[in-house]
Write an enzyme that holds these catalytic residues in place. Sequence first.
Site, mmCIF file in Angstrom:
data_model
loop_
_atom_site.group_PDB
_atom_site.id
_atom_site.type_symbol
_atom_site.label_atom_id
_atom_site.label_comp_id
_atom_site.label_asym_id
_atom_site.label_seq_id
_atom_site.Cartn_x
_atom_site.Cartn_y
_atom_site.Cartn_z
ATOM 1 N N HIS A 382 0.917 -1.078 -0.005
ATOM 2 C CA HIS A 382 0.070 -0.001 -0.095
ATOM 3 C C HIS A 382 1.079 1.339 -0.188
ATOM 4 O O HIS A 382 0.208 2.340 -0.555
ATOM 5 C CB HIS A 382 -0.911 0.009 1.053
ATOM 6 C CG HIS A 382 -0.527 0.014 2.625
ATOM 7 N ND1 HIS A 382 0.218 -1.051 3.162
ATOM 8 C CD2 HIS A 382 -0.189 1.184 3.322
ATOM 9 C CE1 HIS A 382 0.531 -0.651 4.325
ATOM 10 N NE2 HIS A 382 0.391 0.676 4.543
ATOM 11 N N LYS A 386 6.503 5.068 -1.585
ATOM 12 C CA LYS A 386 7.195 5.984 -0.780
ATOM 13 C C LYS A 386 8.522 5.678 -0.967
ATOM 14 O O LYS A 386 9.537 6.866 -0.583
ATOM 15 C CB LYS A 386 7.103 5.566 0.751
ATOM 16 C CG LYS A 386 5.709 6.139 1.387
ATOM 17 C CD LYS A 386 5.674 5.650 2.894
ATOM 18 C CE LYS A 386 4.401 6.229 3.385
ATOM 19 N NZ LYS A 386 4.290 5.766 4.879
#
Length: 526
Positions: A382, A386
Amino acid sequence: MSDDRLESNPVPEEEYMFFGDDDADRAPSLADAIGCWKIIIADDDPEVHQVTKLVLSDFEFDGKKLVFHSALTAAEAEQLLVEHPDTALILLDVVMEEEDSGLKLVKYIREQLKNNAIRIILRTGQPGQAPEKLVIMNYDINDYKEKTELTSQKLFTAIVSSLRSYRDIKVIESNKNGLEEIIKASSTIFELQSMKKFASGVLTQLTSIVHLHKNALHCSLAVTKDEADIFILAASGDFTVPENHRLRDVVDDSIAADIERSFMDKSSRFYDDRLVIYVRSKTGIENVNFLNGFQSLSEWDRYLIEIYCANVTIAFENIYLNQEVENTQKEIIFTMGEITETRSKETGYHVKRVAEYSKLLALAYGLPEEEAETIRLASPMHDVGKVGIPDDILNKPGKLTDDEFEVIKTHASIGHSMLKHSQIKLLNAAAIIAHQHHEHYDGSGYPNGLKGENIHIYGRIIAIADVFDALGSERVYKKAWELPEIIDLFKAERGKHFDPALVDIFLSNIEGMMQIRGKYTDQKVF
């Protein structure tokens, strides 16, 4: 019709005797019909029925006796044919209630019932009304006899010839059906992608191909560093047990010995009342199928089983390799998720907890087990986006500026871009989750401001699982929240940040959520 059809050239007296009325009218019992040839006598003369039964009273062919069913009209014969589709032979009169009743019945049998196996012997006392040459060419019958010439010996010969033909036709038909089952089973077995379904499918198809008993076992040899043991992957009939039981814990010693011997010798064995089939994949995985409870197998049955097992070996190899690929994919996805969390200096168990939370919520929401498992396996990705966020922003201990937060928000689109091109179902789910887990139910989220059920259910589920875990975990920029505070926030954000139905499910399952947190705990627990 008059009775003079037999009197013009009667059967010699020494060749027949009349049955008594009780014998002539007696209906065959169930015991009579087992292992017998069924014959219908269709004739409007009761005496013909009596004589035929008497002449053939001691008849036996291929170890089976005869069972007679009598019809005095074509209509009665039609009913008997429907009730007894496995009738081997019909002795059919031409003239009954109508002059061509028998010929019409031939058409009915072949064209309406589509019964091409039953042998039809046409018997007539008036050959002038149904000339042999005309009838044999225009009607699908197997023999034509004038009653005046039909002595007991000729009737015996005709019956033997007809039953022999019927037997051979049924064998060919059975073989054809068996081959069709092989083709169908092979096609189906290649579609089964889980080892459990595969093992169960093998048992079901093996028993249906040769009509074996329902009792069956599919066993696998598990080899560890120190020992080898045999486990049951699937079972049916009297052997039905939960899968993955040790063989010796379930079956008696004789069955276990058969299966163990097959593993040891690496060979299949056919017995009169059971069969043991050894299957080995190219990678060395070994399986044995055991079936019992039948009388015997013909050479053809064994041939069908051998063909099927050859296909099973290929299918087994494909499933095993497919599972290896899937397991590798799962490991990679979890590893990538953990690497992402490590880079952002978040707890190592975060992805595990989110995965388990999401499956619990998915099941409680009503999604199928398979889809809930997909969500669990895909959820670790998820926050994969990043990896594209600079460290100084990702790990900043203080509050982010508006510009820095805009950079952080891009991780949802970055993650989606990384995963969206995959054709793998699991990664497709991960792409959806990475893209939508920060969308808000009221449309105030990012990156696309989706609202309500326009947000995929995967995104709505992960939103709750991720926030619940993030609030309860200590991060570089905050302390962990207490459980009452978290519950208050979810109540306040019901219908705003979060799907209201999922919030209700979350609150109803808070105990289960806390059990997961306790299992994968970090430094601080509520």
